[in-house]
Design a protein around this motif. Sequence first.
Motif, PDB file in Angstrom:
ATOM      1  N   GLU A  91       0.835  -1.201   0.000  1.00  0.00           N
ATOM      2  CA  GLU A  91       0.000   0.000   0.000  1.00  0.00           C
ATOM      3  C   GLU A  91       0.869   1.249   0.000  1.00  0.00           C
ATOM      4  O   GLU A  91       2.054   1.202   0.290  1.00  0.00           O
ATOM      5  CB  GLU A  91      -0.899   0.034   1.243  1.00  0.00           C
ATOM      6  CG  GLU A  91      -1.940  -1.047   1.276  1.00  0.00           C
ATOM      7  CD  GLU A  91      -2.821  -0.960   2.514  1.00  0.00           C
ATOM      8  OE1 GLU A  91      -4.003  -1.331   2.401  1.00  0.00           O
ATOM      9  OE2 GLU A  91      -2.336  -0.536   3.584  1.00  0.00           O
ATOM     10  N   ALA A  92       0.203   2.351  -0.305  1.00  0.00           N
ATOM     11  CA  ALA A  92       0.852   3.655  -0.225  1.00  0.00           C
ATOM     12  C   ALA A  92      -0.072   4.597   0.519  1.00  0.00           C
ATOM     13  O   ALA A  92      -1.289   4.586   0.306  1.00  0.00           O
ATOM     14  CB  ALA A  92       1.139   4.188  -1.615  1.00  0.00           C
ATOM     15  N   ILE A  93       0.514   5.381   1.394  1.00  0.00           N
ATOM     16  CA  ILE A  93      -0.240   6.430   2.081  1.00  0.00           C
ATOM     17  C   ILE A  93       0.139   7.746   1.406  1.00  0.00           C
ATOM     18  O   ILE A  93       1.318   8.103   1.341  1.00  0.00           O
ATOM     19  CB  ILE A  93       0.082   6.485   3.582  1.00  0.00           C
ATOM     20  CG1 ILE A  93      -0.301   5.172   4.262  1.00  0.00           C
ATOM     21  CG2 ILE A  93      -0.632   7.667   4.236  1.00  0.00           C
ATOM     22  CD1 ILE A  93       0.135   5.071   5.707  1.00  0.00           C
ATOM     23  N   THR A 103      -5.141   6.156   1.548  1.00  0.00           N
ATOM     24  CA  THR A 103      -4.433   4.896   1.356  1.00  0.00           C
ATOM     25  C   THR A 103      -4.912   4.252   0.065  1.00  0.00           C
ATOM     26  O   THR A 103      -6.116   4.110  -0.160  1.00  0.00           O
ATOM     27  CB  THR A 103      -4.676   3.945   2.543  1.00  0.00           C
ATOM     28  OG1 THR A 103      -4.241   4.606   3.749  1.00  0.00           O
ATOM     29  CG2 THR A 103      -3.903   2.647   2.381  1.00  0.00           C
ATOM     30  N   ILE A 104      -3.954   3.895  -0.794  1.00  0.00           N
ATOM     31  CA  ILE A 104      -4.264   3.197  -2.036  1.00  0.00           C
ATOM     32  C   ILE A 104      -3.344   1.983  -2.133  1.00  0.00           C
ATOM     33  O   ILE A 104      -2.334   1.900  -1.431  1.00  0.00           O
ATOM     34  CB  ILE A 104      -4.109   4.096  -3.285  1.00  0.00           C
ATOM     35  CG1 ILE A 104      -2.660   4.553  -3.474  1.00  0.00           C
ATOM     36  CG2 ILE A 104      -5.046   5.303  -3.194  1.00  0.00           C
ATOM     37  CD1 ILE A 104      -2.416   5.292  -4.785  1.00  0.00           C
ATOM     38  N   THR A 105      -3.682   1.046  -3.004  1.00  0.00           N
ATOM     39  CA  THR A 105      -2.835  -0.133  -3.168  1.00  0.00           C
ATOM     40  C   THR A 105      -1.572   0.253  -3.938  1.00  0.00           C
ATOM     41  O   THR A 105      -1.546   1.242  -4.683  1.00  0.00           O
ATOM     42  CB  THR A 105      -3.559  -1.268  -3.911  1.00  0.00           C
ATOM     43  OG1 THR A 105      -3.773  -0.877  -5.270  1.00  0.00           O
ATOM     44  CG2 THR A 105      -4.879  -1.633  -3.233  1.00  0.00           C
ATOM     45  N   TYR A 106      -0.563  -0.544  -3.774  1.00  0.00           N
ATOM     46  CA  TYR A 106       0.701  -0.318  -4.468  1.00  0.00           C
ATOM     47  C   TYR A 106       0.497  -0.397  -5.978  1.00  0.00           C
ATOM     48  O   TYR A 106       1.037   0.419  -6.726  1.00  0.00           O
ATOM     49  CB  TYR A 106       1.732  -1.338  -3.987  1.00  0.00           C
ATOM     50  CG  TYR A 106       3.099  -1.176  -4.599  1.00  0.00           C
ATOM     51  CD1 TYR A 106       3.854  -0.036  -4.360  1.00  0.00           C
ATOM     52  CD2 TYR A 106       3.638  -2.163  -5.415  1.00  0.00           C
ATOM     53  CE1 TYR A 106       5.116   0.121  -4.917  1.00  0.00           C
ATOM     54  CE2 TYR A 106       4.898  -2.020  -5.964  1.00  0.00           C
ATOM     55  CZ  TYR A 106       5.626  -0.877  -5.723  1.00  0.00           C
ATOM     56  OH  TYR A 106       6.885  -0.726  -6.277  1.00  0.00           O
ATOM     57  N   SER A 107      -0.306  -1.352  -6.431  1.00  0.00           N
ATOM     58  CA  SER A 107      -0.545  -1.481  -7.876  1.00  0.00           C
ATOM     59  C   SER A 107      -1.301  -0.267  -8.421  1.00  0.00           C
ATOM     60  O   SER A 107      -1.035   0.187  -9.533  1.00  0.00           O
ATOM     61  CB  SER A 107      -1.266  -2.787  -8.215  1.00  0.00           C
ATOM     62  OG  SER A 107      -2.520  -2.843  -7.595  1.00  0.00           O
TER      63      SER A 107
END
Length: 152
Positions: A91-93, A103-107
């Motif tokens: 994930e990425a914040i 917060t979103i997914t890494y992909s």
Amino acid sequence: MIIQIKGNVKYPITLDPSVWIFDDRKVKLEEAFTPSTVPNEDVIESNSKLNKPPVNHSIKKYNKKELLEHSYLMPIQEFIENAEADKQVSEAILKTTDNNEHTITYSELLESFLLFSIDGKQIKENGPAYLYYGDGSNQDDPIKGIKVIELI
């Protein structure tokens, strides 16, 4: 007006969107989400196996009028890859200038774009960049004011 990429990365990176206007990788906003330009998995995979697109390798005469009439996005994938995220990152914040976190997914992050120029001008209000998902699903409501991308 910078963006930090940090967290579970080998190399924390600081991005300066103000210099992207002359970068060969930029994409016009009005062309970014048409079917021929939305990156799909085949394109992303082939790009990662081939040479990276040139970054200001060619000296071009830019049409100043064109640069001042359009809004531009930068694909974020290459910057994230250069930071060398740990294998466990999922994930990425996204931290914004108004102290919100998304917060979103890494992909999703890898397929995203950063809007850095509106009508040829650097984004000052809610800047330095807006995040658009690669599929264009948030075109009407991008994540504004991106200042930190933390990979977790």
